[in-house]
Design a protein around this motif. Structure first.
Motif, mmCIF file in Angstrom:
data_model
loop_
_atom_site.group_PDB
_atom_site.id
_atom_site.type_symbol
_atom_site.label_atom_id
_atom_site.label_comp_id
_atom_site.label_asym_id
_atom_site.label_seq_id
_atom_site.Cartn_x
_atom_site.Cartn_y
_atom_site.Cartn_z
ATOM 1 N N GLN A 1 0.802 -1.204 0.000
ATOM 2 C CA GLN A 1 0.000 0.000 0.000
ATOM 3 C C GLN A 1 0.845 1.269 0.000
ATOM 4 N N VAL A 2 2.077 1.159 0.453
ATOM 5 C CA VAL A 2 2.971 2.301 0.526
ATOM 6 C C VAL A 2 4.272 1.954 -0.186
ATOM 7 N N GLN A 3 4.704 2.852 -1.015
ATOM 8 C CA GLN A 3 5.979 2.710 -1.692
ATOM 9 C C GLN A 3 6.895 3.843 -1.256
ATOM 10 N N LEU A 4 8.113 3.505 -0.914
ATOM 11 C CA LEU A 4 9.080 4.469 -0.414
ATOM 12 C C LEU A 4 10.314 4.439 -1.302
ATOM 13 N N VAL A 5 10.757 5.605 -1.698
ATOM 14 C CA VAL A 5 11.916 5.722 -2.567
ATOM 15 C C VAL A 5 12.871 6.740 -1.976
ATOM 16 N N GLU A 6 14.058 6.277 -1.617
ATOM 17 C CA GLU A 6 15.065 7.150 -1.030
ATOM 18 C C GLU A 6 16.022 7.669 -2.091
ATOM 19 N N ALA B 1 11.441 4.035 6.254
ATOM 20 C CA ALA B 1 10.625 2.966 6.797
ATOM 21 C C ALA B 1 9.319 3.508 7.365
ATOM 22 N N SER B 2 8.304 2.677 7.270
ATOM 23 C CA SER B 2 6.999 3.036 7.804
ATOM 24 C C SER B 2 6.181 1.782 8.043
ATOM 25 N N PRO B 3 5.358 1.725 9.037
ATOM 26 C CA PRO B 3 5.271 2.715 10.100
ATOM 27 C C PRO B 3 6.329 2.489 11.170
ATOM 28 N N LEU B 4 6.725 3.557 11.788
ATOM 29 C CA LEU B 4 7.629 3.516 12.925
ATOM 30 C C LEU B 4 6.879 4.087 14.121
ATOM 31 N N ARG B 5 6.015 3.270 14.660
ATOM 32 C CA ARG B 5 5.195 3.723 15.777
ATOM 33 C C ARG B 5 5.990 3.861 17.063
ATOM 34 N N THR B 6 7.092 3.161 17.132
ATOM 35 C CA THR B 6 8.031 3.297 18.230
ATOM 36 C C THR B 6 9.427 3.420 17.649
ATOM 37 N N SER C 1 11.546 1.166 17.849
ATOM 38 C CA SER C 1 11.924 -0.169 17.417
ATOM 39 C C SER C 1 11.497 -0.386 15.974
ATOM 40 N N ILE C 2 12.314 -1.115 15.236
ATOM 41 C CA ILE C 2 11.957 -1.401 13.859
ATOM 42 C C ILE C 2 10.941 -2.522 13.751
ATOM 43 N N ILE C 3 10.690 -3.190 14.854
ATOM 44 C CA ILE C 3 9.647 -4.208 14.853
ATOM 45 C C ILE C 3 8.325 -3.537 14.507
ATOM 46 N N GLY C 4 7.644 -4.110 13.567
ATOM 47 C CA GLY C 4 6.387 -3.543 13.128
ATOM 48 C C GLY C 4 6.463 -2.763 11.838
ATOM 49 N N VAL C 5 7.671 -2.485 11.377
ATOM 50 C CA VAL C 5 7.803 -1.817 10.094
ATOM 51 C C VAL C 5 7.272 -2.726 9.001
ATOM 52 N N GLN C 6 6.446 -2.186 8.168
ATOM 53 C CA GLN C 6 5.857 -2.950 7.078
ATOM 54 C C GLN C 6 6.409 -2.567 5.716
ATOM 55 N N TYR C 7 6.863 -1.337 5.588
ATOM 56 C CA TYR C 7 7.295 -0.842 4.298
ATOM 57 C C TYR C 7 8.699 -0.283 4.396
ATOM 58 N N TRP C 8 9.522 -0.737 3.497
ATOM 59 C CA TRP C 8 10.907 -0.309 3.421
ATOM 60 C C TRP C 8 11.210 0.230 2.038
ATOM 61 N N GLY C 9 12.006 1.274 2.005
ATOM 62 C CA GLY C 9 12.559 1.699 0.743
ATOM 63 C C GLY C 9 13.704 0.790 0.342
ATOM 64 N N GLN C 10 14.253 1.042 -0.810
ATOM 65 C CA GLN C 10 15.359 0.218 -1.289
ATOM 66 C C GLN C 10 16.676 0.555 -0.608
#
Length: 121
Positions: free
Chosen positions: A1-6, A97-102, A104-113
């Motif tokens: 659902q989310v695309q991230l491009v760095e 990265a997203s989401p970063l609710r805390t 911690s990277i645990i829970g991140v669903q979307y990563w850029g390249q």
């Protein structure tokens, strides 16, 4: 659902600066807390910083406080990482990265390249 491009990585000398950008696309962008994570070879991914909607708050890792600044341009769906006074130990691949609710990277669903940042002496 989310695309991230760095973008924005590169080779820089110590004490130099870089600004990384992450453009997000997809649905419900504003509902996600976005941030930056980095990973050096042979090391675990490390939280760098995150930012809430409309710059309501930011969290920074202790290792980068005072040197890195995270910001967001909601109109452009872009989050930035301004990196100043870079050190060789900052050398890593930097991921949006997203989401970063805390922090911690645990829970991140979307990563850029990822975009490589290399800091030389």
């Amino acid at each position: 659902q989310v695309q991230l491009v760095e973008s924005g990585g590169g080779l820089v000398q110590a004490e130099g600066s870089l600004r990384l950008s992450c453009v997000a696309s997809g649905s419900n962008f504003s509902n996600y807390v976005m941030g930056w994570v980095r990973q050096a070879p042979g090391k675990e991914r490390e939280f760098v910083g995150r930012i809430g909607g409309s710059c309501s708050y930011t969290d920074d890792a202790d290792s980068v406080k005072g040197r890195f600044t995270i910001s967001v341009d909601d109109a452009k769906n872009t989050v930035y990482l301004q990196m100043n006074t870079l050190k060789p130990e900052d050398t890593a691949r930097y991921f949006c990265a997203s989401p970063l609710r805390t922090k911690s990277i645990i829970g991140v669903q979307y990563w850029g390249q990822g975009t490589q940042v290399t800091v030389s002496l």
